[in-house]
Design a protein around this motif. Sequence first.
Motif, PDB file in Angstrom:
ATOM      1  N   ASN A 115       0.420 -27.619  75.256  1.00 34.95           N
ATOM      2  CA  ASN A 115      -0.763 -27.330  76.050  1.00 34.95           C
ATOM      3  C   ASN A 115      -0.718 -28.383  77.157  1.00 34.95           C
ATOM      4  O   ASN A 115      -1.214 -29.490  76.989  1.00 34.95           O
ATOM      5  N   LEU A 116      -0.074 -28.052  78.256  1.00 36.67           N
ATOM      6  CA  LEU A 116       0.229 -29.045  79.291  1.00 36.67           C
ATOM      7  C   LEU A 116      -1.022 -29.556  80.001  1.00 36.67           C
ATOM      8  O   LEU A 116      -1.950 -28.782  80.249  1.00 36.67           O
ATOM      9  N   LYS A 134      16.262 -23.898  75.034  1.00 40.44           N
ATOM     10  CA  LYS A 134      16.240 -22.462  74.745  1.00 40.44           C
ATOM     11  C   LYS A 134      15.075 -21.769  75.445  1.00 40.44           C
ATOM     12  O   LYS A 134      15.246 -20.807  76.185  1.00 40.44           O
ATOM     13  N   PHE A 135      13.862 -22.227  75.178  1.00 43.53           N
ATOM     14  CA  PHE A 135      12.676 -21.699  75.857  1.00 43.53           C
ATOM     15  C   PHE A 135      11.493 -22.621  75.598  1.00 43.53           C
ATOM     16  O   PHE A 135      11.549 -23.499  74.734  1.00 43.53           O
ATOM     17  N   GLY A 136      10.427 -22.400  76.359  1.00 45.48           N
ATOM     18  CA  GLY A 136       9.197 -23.154  76.157  1.00 45.48           C
ATOM     19  C   GLY A 136       8.024 -22.203  75.976  1.00 45.48           C
ATOM     20  O   GLY A 136       7.974 -21.143  76.620  1.00 45.48           O
ATOM     21  N   ILE A 137       7.103 -22.556  75.096  1.00 48.09           N
ATOM     22  CA  ILE A 137       5.827 -21.850  74.968  1.00 48.09           C
ATOM     23  C   ILE A 137       4.786 -22.801  75.539  1.00 48.09           C
ATOM     24  O   ILE A 137       4.491 -23.845  74.943  1.00 48.09           O
ATOM     25  N   LEU A 138       4.256 -22.444  76.694  1.00 45.94           N
ATOM     26  CA  LEU A 138       3.482 -23.400  77.483  1.00 45.94           C
ATOM     27  C   LEU A 138       2.148 -22.816  77.931  1.00 45.94           C
ATOM     28  O   LEU A 138       2.060 -21.641  78.292  1.00 45.94           O
ATOM     29  N   MET A 139       1.143 -23.655  77.940  1.00 45.95           N
ATOM     30  CA  MET A 139      -0.181 -23.265  78.383  1.00 45.95           C
ATOM     31  C   MET A 139      -0.443 -23.827  79.772  1.00 45.95           C
ATOM     32  O   MET A 139      -0.247 -25.016  80.018  1.00 45.95           O
ATOM     33  N   TYR A 140      -0.856 -22.925  80.673  1.00 43.38           N
ATOM     34  CA  TYR A 140      -1.172 -23.312  82.045  1.00 43.38           C
ATOM     35  C   TYR A 140      -2.554 -22.781  82.422  1.00 43.38           C
ATOM     36  O   TYR A 140      -3.047 -21.811  81.838  1.00 43.38           O
ATOM     37  N   ASP A 174      -0.257 -14.370  76.605  1.00 46.23           N
ATOM     38  CA  ASP A 174      -1.655 -14.251  76.195  1.00 46.23           C
ATOM     39  C   ASP A 174      -2.548 -14.937  77.218  1.00 46.23           C
ATOM     40  O   ASP A 174      -2.115 -15.872  77.899  1.00 46.23           O
ATOM     41  N   TYR A 175      -3.773 -14.454  77.325  1.00 42.94           N
ATOM     42  CA  TYR A 175      -4.793 -15.130  78.130  1.00 42.94           C
ATOM     43  C   TYR A 175      -5.764 -15.809  77.180  1.00 42.94           C
ATOM     44  O   TYR A 175      -6.172 -15.230  76.171  1.00 42.94           O
ATOM     45  N   ILE A 176      -6.119 -17.044  77.493  1.00 43.48           N
ATOM     46  CA  ILE A 176      -6.940 -17.844  76.587  1.00 43.48           C
ATOM     47  C   ILE A 176      -8.220 -18.264  77.312  1.00 43.48           C
ATOM     48  O   ILE A 176      -8.156 -18.951  78.335  1.00 43.48           O
ATOM     49  N   PRO A 177      -9.376 -17.831  76.815  1.00 48.95           N
ATOM     50  CA  PRO A 177     -10.628 -18.138  77.510  1.00 48.95           C
ATOM     51  C   PRO A 177     -10.990 -19.614  77.421  1.00 48.95           C
ATOM     52  O   PRO A 177     -10.554 -20.323  76.516  1.00 48.95           O
ATOM     53  N   ARG A 178     -11.797 -20.051  78.368  1.00 50.38           N
ATOM     54  CA  ARG A 178     -12.189 -21.474  78.405  1.00 50.38           C
ATOM     55  C   ARG A 178     -12.961 -21.876  77.146  1.00 50.38           C
ATOM     56  O   ARG A 178     -12.960 -23.033  76.755  1.00 50.38           O
ATOM     57  N   SER A 179     -13.596 -20.882  76.494  1.00 49.23           N
ATOM     58  CA  SER A 179     -14.366 -21.172  75.279  1.00 49.23           C
ATOM     59  C   SER A 179     -13.480 -21.584  74.098  1.00 49.23           C
ATOM     60  O   SER A 179     -13.977 -22.066  73.085  1.00 49.23           O
ATOM     61  N   ALA A 180     -12.156 -21.434  74.250  1.00 48.97           N
ATOM     62  CA  ALA A 180     -11.221 -21.802  73.173  1.00 48.97           C
ATOM     63  C   ALA A 180     -10.921 -23.291  73.168  1.00 48.97           C
ATOM     64  O   ALA A 180     -10.138 -23.764  72.345  1.00 48.97           O
ATOM     65  N   PHE A 181     -11.538 -24.043  74.100  1.00 50.04           N
ATOM     66  CA  PHE A 181     -11.251 -25.478  74.232  1.00 50.04           C
ATOM     67  C   PHE A 181     -12.517 -26.321  74.116  1.00 50.04           C
ATOM     68  O   PHE A 181     -13.626 -25.860  74.366  1.00 50.04           O
ATOM     69  N   LEU A 182     -12.307 -27.562  73.743  1.00 52.98           N
ATOM     70  CA  LEU A 182     -13.383 -28.559  73.703  1.00 52.98           C
ATOM     71  C   LEU A 182     -12.937 -29.779  74.507  1.00 52.98           C
ATOM     72  O   LEU A 182     -11.890 -30.355  74.185  1.00 52.98           O
ATOM     73  N   PRO A 183     -13.691 -30.224  75.531  1.00 49.79           N
ATOM     74  CA  PRO A 183     -14.764 -29.455  76.166  1.00 49.79           C
ATOM     75  C   PRO A 183     -14.179 -28.273  76.932  1.00 49.79           C
ATOM     76  O   PRO A 183     -13.007 -28.322  77.324  1.00 49.79           O
ATOM     77  N   PRO A 184     -14.963 -27.202  77.163  1.00 51.97           N
ATOM     78  CA  PRO A 184     -14.411 -26.051  77.885  1.00 51.97           C
ATOM     79  C   PRO A 184     -14.085 -26.409  79.333  1.00 51.97           C
ATOM     80  O   PRO A 184     -14.917 -27.017  80.015  1.00 51.97           O
ATOM     81  N   SER A 189      -7.143 -20.017  80.712  1.00 49.76           N
ATOM     82  CA  SER A 189      -5.749 -20.455  80.588  1.00 49.76           C
ATOM     83  C   SER A 189      -4.832 -19.277  80.283  1.00 49.76           C
ATOM     84  O   SER A 189      -5.291 -18.199  79.885  1.00 49.76           O
ATOM     85  N   THR A 190      -3.555 -19.513  80.468  1.00 46.36           N
ATOM     86  CA  THR A 190      -2.545 -18.486  80.204  1.00 46.36           C
ATOM     87  C   THR A 190      -1.418 -19.101  79.405  1.00 46.36           C
ATOM     88  O   THR A 190      -0.946 -20.194  79.718  1.00 46.36           O
ATOM     89  N   LEU A 191      -0.995 -18.381  78.393  1.00 44.29           N
ATOM     90  CA  LEU A 191       0.143 -18.816  77.577  1.00 44.29           C
ATOM     91  C   LEU A 191       1.373 -18.069  78.055  1.00 44.29           C
ATOM     92  O   LEU A 191       1.359 -16.840  78.172  1.00 44.29           O
ATOM     93  N   ILE A 192       2.433 -18.813  78.381  1.00 46.81           N
ATOM     94  CA  ILE A 192       3.650 -18.159  78.878  1.00 46.81           C
ATOM     95  C   ILE A 192       4.870 -18.596  78.066  1.00 46.81           C
ATOM     96  O   ILE A 192       4.872 -19.638  77.429  1.00 46.81           O
ATOM     97  N   ARG A 193       5.894 -17.753  78.136  1.00 44.71           N
ATOM     98  CA  ARG A 193       7.217 -18.152  77.641  1.00 44.71           C
ATOM     99  C   ARG A 193       8.087 -18.424  78.865  1.00 44.71           C
ATOM    100  O   ARG A 193       8.244 -17.567  79.736  1.00 44.71           O
ATOM    101  N   LEU A 194       8.611 -19.633  78.948  1.00 44.48           N
ATOM    102  CA  LEU A 194       9.449 -20.066  80.068  1.00 44.48           C
ATOM    103  C   LEU A 194      10.884 -20.195  79.559  1.00 44.48           C
ATOM    104  O   LEU A 194      11.167 -21.021  78.693  1.00 44.48           O
ATOM    105  N   THR A 195      11.774 -19.373  80.089  1.00 46.45           N
ATOM    106  CA  THR A 195      13.182 -19.402  79.671  1.00 46.45           C
ATOM    107  C   THR A 195      14.042 -19.800  80.860  1.00 46.45           C
ATOM    108  O   THR A 195      14.047 -19.094  81.878  1.00 46.45           O
ATOM    109  N   PRO A 196      14.741 -20.935  80.794  1.00 47.63           N
ATOM    110  CA  PRO A 196      15.535 -21.406  81.940  1.00 47.63           C
ATOM    111  C   PRO A 196      16.632 -20.417  82.327  1.00 47.63           C
ATOM    112  O   PRO A 196      17.221 -19.755  81.468  1.00 47.63           O
ATOM    113  N   ARG A 197      16.889 -20.341  83.623  1.00 46.51           N
ATOM    114  CA  ARG A 197      18.005 -19.546  84.129  1.00 46.51           C
ATOM    115  C   ARG A 197      19.070 -20.488  84.680  1.00 46.51           C
ATOM    116  O   ARG A 197      19.866 -21.018  83.972  1.00 46.51           O
TER     117      ARG A 197
END
Length: 274
Positions: A115-116, A134-140, A174-184, A189-197
């Motif tokens: 969760n960057l 290999k890949f990253g699962i990252l929150m932006y 996935d899309y992650i609403p602000r209510s999923a965090f403390l403090p919001p 937010s958006t969860l992505i898979r980043l795979t290097p080329r």
Amino acid sequence: MKVNLATETKNILKKYGLHLNKRLGQHYLIDDSKRQKILSYADLKDDDVILEIGPGIGTLTIPIASRVEKVIAIEKDKKVATILKERLKDYNNVELIIGDALKIDFPYFNKIVSNLPYKISSPITFKLLEYDFKFGILMYQREFAERMIAKPGTRDYSRLSVALYFMANIEILDYIPRSAFLPPPKVDSTLIRLTPREKINGTFERTCRALFQHKKKKARNALIESFHEISKEADPREIVDLIDPGLLEKRVFTLTPEEILKISNELKKIIQCH
């Protein structure tokens, strides 16, 4: 009785008297269903070495550590790192590094799950792509994620969009609403898979930087005005006049990544011949 993630997080913050700093991007995930999705997408294996940037109090670190060979967790906040260290006392497979992820060399890792901190989204993404993994699962931040995949001619199209087009495959998970965090936070937010080329060359990077400083201007004018980003020795007009004029008549934000790469390659050849 199992305590849910939101209650567990609040209890830990209260126990240690920790006040989260929004300015530093300290927003902790408290939605356990979203946490489980992140862990599932990470496809964790026994021999994985996971890099986590901004682990906080270990919301992801602890469940990851129980499933993989090793976790490398990089935390900038010393007080938070002290709490995390105590929570990790039963885990001998976590290397906790206290420091700025932008300033240190990363040890070997084969996946990243984070969760960057949103303030460093752009520089940390480009730094990660200097490494082989290999890949990253990252929150932006959602707005940033949309810029990452923006198409030519759209409002969000930028130097980031062009560079990442060649450097990585980006998949929105996935899309992650602000209510999923403390403090919001103020944004979703958006969860992505980043795979290097592939790695991109320095001329291409500098060409992107020069062009997108003036994204609404014609490419020719943008290059001339910011040619110092590409070369400080060559004469801008003399060089630019040798590039395919058909490309340079287009406005920067309408150029495709392939067209920008073509401009960059032509610039590189011309400068080398001068």
